[in-house]
Write an enzyme that holds these catalytic residues in place. Structure first.
Site, PDB file in Angstrom:
ATOM      1  N   SER A 179       0.813  -1.214   0.000  1.00 51.97           N
ATOM      2  CA  SER A 179       0.000   0.000   0.000  1.00 51.97           C
ATOM      3  C   SER A 179       0.851   1.271   0.000  1.00 51.97           C
ATOM      4  CB  SER A 179      -0.949   0.012   1.202  1.00 51.97           C
ATOM      5  OG  SER A 179      -0.217  -0.106   2.410  1.00 51.97           O
ATOM      6  N   ASP A 409      -4.012   5.527  12.276  1.00 53.41           N
ATOM      7  CA  ASP A 409      -3.051   5.015  11.299  1.00 53.41           C
ATOM      8  C   ASP A 409      -1.757   5.825  11.380  1.00 53.41           C
ATOM      9  OD1 ASP A 409      -1.628   4.086   9.150  1.00 53.41           O
ATOM     10  OD2 ASP A 409      -3.268   4.242   7.707  1.00 53.41           O
ATOM     11  N   HIS A 412       0.558   4.737   7.287  1.00 50.68           N
ATOM     12  CA  HIS A 412       0.379   5.398   5.993  1.00 50.68           C
ATOM     13  C   HIS A 412       0.543   6.910   6.119  1.00 50.68           C
ATOM     14  CE1 HIS A 412      -1.679   1.489   5.382  1.00 50.68           C
ATOM     15  NE2 HIS A 412      -1.170   1.598   4.169  1.00 50.68           N
TER      16      HIS A 412
END
Length: 442
Positions: A179, A409, A412
């Site tokens: 990702s 998160d 990311h």
């Protein structure tokens, strides 16, 4: 885009102390060693008035001569240094991994404020995932958008997006990885779209929406006849189901000696950018019943670092035997540090500004393994060493400003943000490889 570096203020005035002789970039001359002459001393204070005047005049002439000599040496040094600095600003002199010349390391520096950022608005880019659009998801402070990476002895060139679009004409750019790779892919597309007048001429080739699980995404810039593609391959090697007669705890295996079964789709690219690392953790492997396999043998006791090196070796052999590096430029981006407050990944404290210290996150066993494998490879590979520079940026993570704010998160990154800087470095190498200038063009 702002290009007045003099107004930038340095947040981290102590440059990150990372020794990195192998990931080299922009040529830098040796510093000049200018010696200042010592003033002359006169031994006898008992001199005639006229002799004293003559002595003082002589002393003044000596000082003037020394000053003129210093200016000449300084001027010569300026003429020596200027061409190299000019090349740095224009993006020339970007070197391959195995270059051993005297260099300015583009990955060694600090973050500075620059009002020329961000490079785009994620809310206006249809290919930026909603989950990464922190500003669009309610983040109030905007300071995290304004930081530029400043190498210690050189500068990352500023780009005219129209020049980049023309450079990529008729080419195929392929990102392969997890990702984090997809985020960099989205970042590049959003930047390139700022130079496209007809936004409808840019589209996903299969009409797919940008999602986390889809294995292939390809965006075509039809006006320039090129594509920017992403292949989801979180381990780079093949993930398979449980072999026959495997122990009960084994539900699936990573075949460390076999590259991902979609690797044939990567071969005919003009540019390949690889990454892996985020999934090489117990929570994604052993705790899900996934163990390592080499040939027909399951390696229950093999450690993750050992398996990672074997997988990288498989990838390296594939590049050497399959990729025509006369046609295809190959990049590998190093591991991206996360900033969880503790190992359970439950607490995510996103700061307003970058950290003043890396807190040890500039070191990674995965990045070290990447260098160990690539320095022994027989074909040219360019390493994008983003681990150290990203380690400062606790402020740039998604945090709770995602499409699912109940799940924090700290892995990311927001868009715009850190992946834009990765792409600026990537493009500086790419432009140099194609022998094109990287000036703003304004």
């Amino acid at each position: 885009m702002a290009n007045n570096f003099g107004r930038s203020t340095s947040f981290n005035r102590r440059a990150l102390n990372v020794e990195s002789p192998r990931f080299l970039s922009i040529a830098s001359p040796r510093p000049l060693n200018v010696l200042s002459p010592k003033p002359l001393g006169f031994t006898s204070p008992r001199v005639h008035h006229r002799l004293g005047w003559v002595s003082r005049l002589f002393h003044v002439l000596i000082l003037i001569g020394a000053l003129i000599s210093f200016i000449m040496v300084l001027g010569g040094g300026y003429m020596y240094v200027l061409p190299s600095l000019s090349q740095a600003f224009l993006g020339y002199g970007v070197l391959k991994l195995n270059d051993s010349s005297n260099v300015c390391d583009i990955f060694y520096g600090s973050w500075v404020i620059d009002d020329g950022y961000p490079l785009y608005n994620a809310s206006e880019c249809p290919f930026a995932e909603q989950g990464f659009n922190c500003l669009g998801n309610g983040r109030k402070d905007k300071d995290y958008l304004k930081w530029r990476w400043k190498p210690k002895n050189c500068d990352i060139p500023r780009f005219n997006v129209h020049n980049v679009l023309e450079m990529l004409q008729d080419k195929r750019i392929v990102f392969v990885g997890d990702s984090m790779s997809r985020t960099q892919w989205e970042s590049l597309i959003c930047f390139l779209m700022t130079g496209v007048e007809d936004k409808k001429s840019v589209y996903e080739v299969n009409g797919n929406n940008i999602t986390k699980r889809i294995r292939f995404l390809g965006v075509r810039f039809s006006s320039f006849n090129f594509t920017v593609e992403f292949f989801r391959s979180v381990f780079l090697v093949q993930h398979g189901w449980m072999p026959r007669h495997a122990p009960k705890r084994v539900r699936s295996t990573l075949k460390l000696d076999k590259l991902d079964d979609v690797s044939n789709e990567w071969i005919n690219a003009d540019v390949l950018i690889f990454n892996t690392g985020q999934w090489w953790v117990p929570g994604k492997l052993f705790e899900t019943g996934c163990y390592f396999q080499v040939g027909n043998s399951i390696k229950l006791g093999m450690s993750i670092p050992a398996a990672f090196r074997i997988a990288l070796g498989t990838w390296a052999s594939w590049v050497e035997n399959t990729i025509d590096t006369n046609r295809t430029l190959v990049f590998f981006r190093t591991f991206e540090p996360s900033h969880w407050s503790e190992k359970s990944r439950r607490f995510c404290n996103v700061t307003q500004n970058p950290l003043s210290e890396t807190e040890g996150r500039d070191q990674s066993i995965f990045s070290e393994a990447i260098f160990e494998v690539i320095e022994n490879i027989t074909v040219p590979i360019t390493v994008l060493q983003v681990t150290s520079m990203s380690a400062f940026r606790r402020d740039a993570h998604v945090g709770r400003w995602s499409d699912n704010p109940s799940v924090p998160d700290c892995s990311h990154w927001c868009l715009p943000g850190i992946p834009d800087v990765w792409n600026e470095i990537f493009l500086s190498y790419l432009l140099a490889d194609y022998g094109l200038p990287a000036v703003n063009g304004e």
